[in-house]
Scaffold this motif. Structure first.
Motif, PDB file in Angstrom:
ATOM      1  N   LEU A  35      53.201 103.920   4.400  1.00 57.10           N
ATOM      2  CA  LEU A  35      54.101 104.967   4.891  1.00 57.10           C
ATOM      3  C   LEU A  35      55.500 104.370   4.925  1.00 57.10           C
ATOM      4  CD1 LEU A  35      51.923 106.183   7.909  1.00 57.10           C
ATOM      5  CD2 LEU A  35      52.010 107.145   5.599  1.00 57.10           C
ATOM      6  N   ASP A  36      56.453 105.038   4.280  1.00 53.43           N
ATOM      7  CA  ASP A  36      57.807 104.501   4.140  1.00 53.43           C
ATOM      8  C   ASP A  36      58.801 104.982   5.182  1.00 53.43           C
ATOM      9  OD1 ASP A  36      57.178 102.944   1.918  1.00 53.43           O
ATOM     10  OD2 ASP A  36      57.450 104.644   0.570  1.00 53.43           O
ATOM     11  N   ARG A  37      58.351 105.883   6.065  1.00 57.84           N
ATOM     12  CA  ARG A  37      59.276 106.399   7.084  1.00 57.84           C
ATOM     13  C   ARG A  37      58.483 106.849   8.299  1.00 57.84           C
ATOM     14  NH1 ARG A  37      58.143 111.609   6.644  1.00 57.84           N
ATOM     15  NH2 ARG A  37      57.588 112.447   4.640  1.00 57.84           N
ATOM     16  N   PRO A  38      59.100 106.834   9.464  1.00 61.54           N
ATOM     17  CA  PRO A  38      58.417 107.334  10.655  1.00 61.54           C
ATOM     18  C   PRO A  38      58.034 108.802  10.486  1.00 61.54           C
ATOM     19  CG  PRO A  38      60.370 106.095  11.266  1.00 61.54           C
ATOM     20  CD  PRO A  38      60.418 106.281   9.767  1.00 61.54           C
ATOM     21  N   GLY A  39      56.902 109.166  11.053  1.00 65.57           N
ATOM     22  CA  GLY A  39      56.457 110.556  11.020  1.00 65.57           C
ATOM     23  C   GLY A  39      55.481 110.874   9.915  1.00 65.57           C
ATOM     24  N   GLY A  40      55.366 110.027   8.905  1.00 66.14           N
ATOM     25  CA  GLY A  40      54.434 110.291   7.809  1.00 66.14           C
ATOM     26  C   GLY A  40      53.002 110.004   8.213  1.00 66.14           C
ATOM     27  N   GLY A  41      52.078 110.697   7.561  1.00 69.10           N
ATOM     28  CA  GLY A  41      50.653 110.485   7.813  1.00 69.10           C
ATOM     29  C   GLY A  41      49.883 111.769   7.574  1.00 69.10           C
ATOM     30  N   PRO A  42      48.554 111.687   7.537  1.00 63.06           N
ATOM     31  CA  PRO A  42      47.736 112.862   7.234  1.00 63.06           C
ATOM     32  C   PRO A  42      47.554 113.795   8.431  1.00 63.06           C
ATOM     33  CG  PRO A  42      46.317 111.004   7.676  1.00 63.06           C
ATOM     34  CD  PRO A  42      47.747 110.482   7.708  1.00 63.06           C
ATOM     35  N   ALA A  43      47.177 115.024   8.142  1.00 66.95           N
ATOM     36  CA  ALA A  43      46.859 116.012   9.167  1.00 66.95           C
ATOM     37  C   ALA A  43      45.538 115.644   9.852  1.00 66.95           C
ATOM     38  CB  ALA A  43      46.749 117.397   8.531  1.00 66.95           C
ATOM     39  N   LEU A  44      45.256 116.317  10.944  1.00 69.32           N
ATOM     40  CA  LEU A  44      44.018 116.090  11.684  1.00 69.32           C
ATOM     41  C   LEU A  44      42.813 116.362  10.773  1.00 69.32           C
ATOM     42  CD1 LEU A  44      43.116 115.404  14.624  1.00 69.32           C
ATOM     43  CD2 LEU A  44      42.826 117.873  14.942  1.00 69.32           C
ATOM     44  N   PRO A  84      37.519 113.884  15.322  1.00 70.45           N
ATOM     45  CA  PRO A  84      38.812 114.299  14.774  1.00 70.45           C
ATOM     46  C   PRO A  84      39.855 113.193  14.993  1.00 70.45           C
ATOM     47  CG  PRO A  84      37.844 116.050  16.085  1.00 70.45           C
ATOM     48  CD  PRO A  84      37.021 114.813  16.334  1.00 70.45           C
ATOM     49  N   HIS A  85      40.645 112.922  13.948  1.00 67.41           N
ATOM     50  CA  HIS A  85      41.662 111.885  14.061  1.00 67.41           C
ATOM     51  C   HIS A  85      42.789 112.116  13.071  1.00 67.41           C
ATOM     52  CE1 HIS A  85      38.932 110.442  10.906  1.00 67.41           C
ATOM     53  NE2 HIS A  85      39.957 109.745  10.418  1.00 67.41           N
ATOM     54  N   ARG A  86      43.899 111.458  13.350  1.00 65.64           N
ATOM     55  CA  ARG A  86      45.053 111.441  12.469  1.00 65.64           C
ATOM     56  C   ARG A  86      45.887 110.227  12.831  1.00 65.64           C
ATOM     57  NH1 ARG A  86      50.173 113.741  13.925  1.00 65.64           N
ATOM     58  NH2 ARG A  86      50.274 114.322  11.740  1.00 65.64           N
ATOM     59  N   PHE A  87      46.833 109.877  11.988  1.00 65.57           N
ATOM     60  CA  PHE A  87      47.751 108.797  12.319  1.00 65.57           C
ATOM     61  C   PHE A  87      49.127 109.139  11.795  1.00 65.57           C
ATOM     62  CE2 PHE A  87      45.619 107.479   8.389  1.00 65.57           C
ATOM     63  CZ  PHE A  87      46.679 107.232   7.547  1.00 65.57           C
ATOM     64  N   THR A  88      50.127 108.568  12.462  1.00 65.02           N
ATOM     65  CA  THR A  88      51.526 108.806  12.124  1.00 65.02           C
ATOM     66  C   THR A  88      52.271 107.482  12.181  1.00 65.02           C
ATOM     67  OG1 THR A  88      51.398 110.981  13.169  1.00 65.02           O
ATOM     68  CG2 THR A  88      53.595 110.108  12.774  1.00 65.02           C
ATOM     69  N   GLY A  89      53.089 107.223  11.177  1.00 66.18           N
ATOM     70  CA  GLY A  89      53.908 106.025  11.197  1.00 66.18           C
ATOM     71  C   GLY A  89      54.949 106.108  12.293  1.00 66.18           C
TER      72      GLY A  89
END
Length: 110
Positions: A35-44, A84-89
């Motif tokens: 992930l190259d910037r804060p806020g990126g990542g997959p949906a739940l 259920p999970h997700r992650f965000t930079g």
């Protein structure tokens, strides 16, 4: 015993790619996440198998079920099957190895 080798990325300096193990006799599949910037990542989403995240670089915010946690480089996060999970930079640069305990990717987007 045969040994299989594949190229998992198109660039020697990039950290991005996937490997589905079933075609190679492996019981795991892997995503090399960058992930190259804060806020990126997959949906739940969720999987019918566990997923293990090895944070290689940066800070990542995970939502796992109803819990939220920040993981930093050097930490491992394990998500149980059907959770259920997700992650965000959180940081500018994130690199992770995401290990799916399955011969192929099975994802239910929520």
């Amino acid at each position: 015993m045969a040994t299989n080798s594949i190229k998992w990325t198109d660039g020697a300096t990039s950290w991005d790619g996937e490997f589905q193990g079933g075609g190679f006799g492996s019981g795991v599949s892997i995503i090399f996440t960058r992930l190259d910037r804060p806020g990126g990542g997959p949906a739940l989403h969720r999987h019918p198998y566990s997923e293990t995240f090895l944070v290689r670089k940066g800070v990542v915010r995970f939502t796992v079920g109803t819990q939220s946690l920040d993981a930093v480089a050097g930490e491992i996060v394990v998500v149980a099957p059907d959770t259920p999970h997700r992650f965000t930079g959180v940081s500018d640069e994130v690199e992770m190895i995401d290990i799916h305990a399955s011969r192929r990717f099975i994802t239910e987007w929520l």
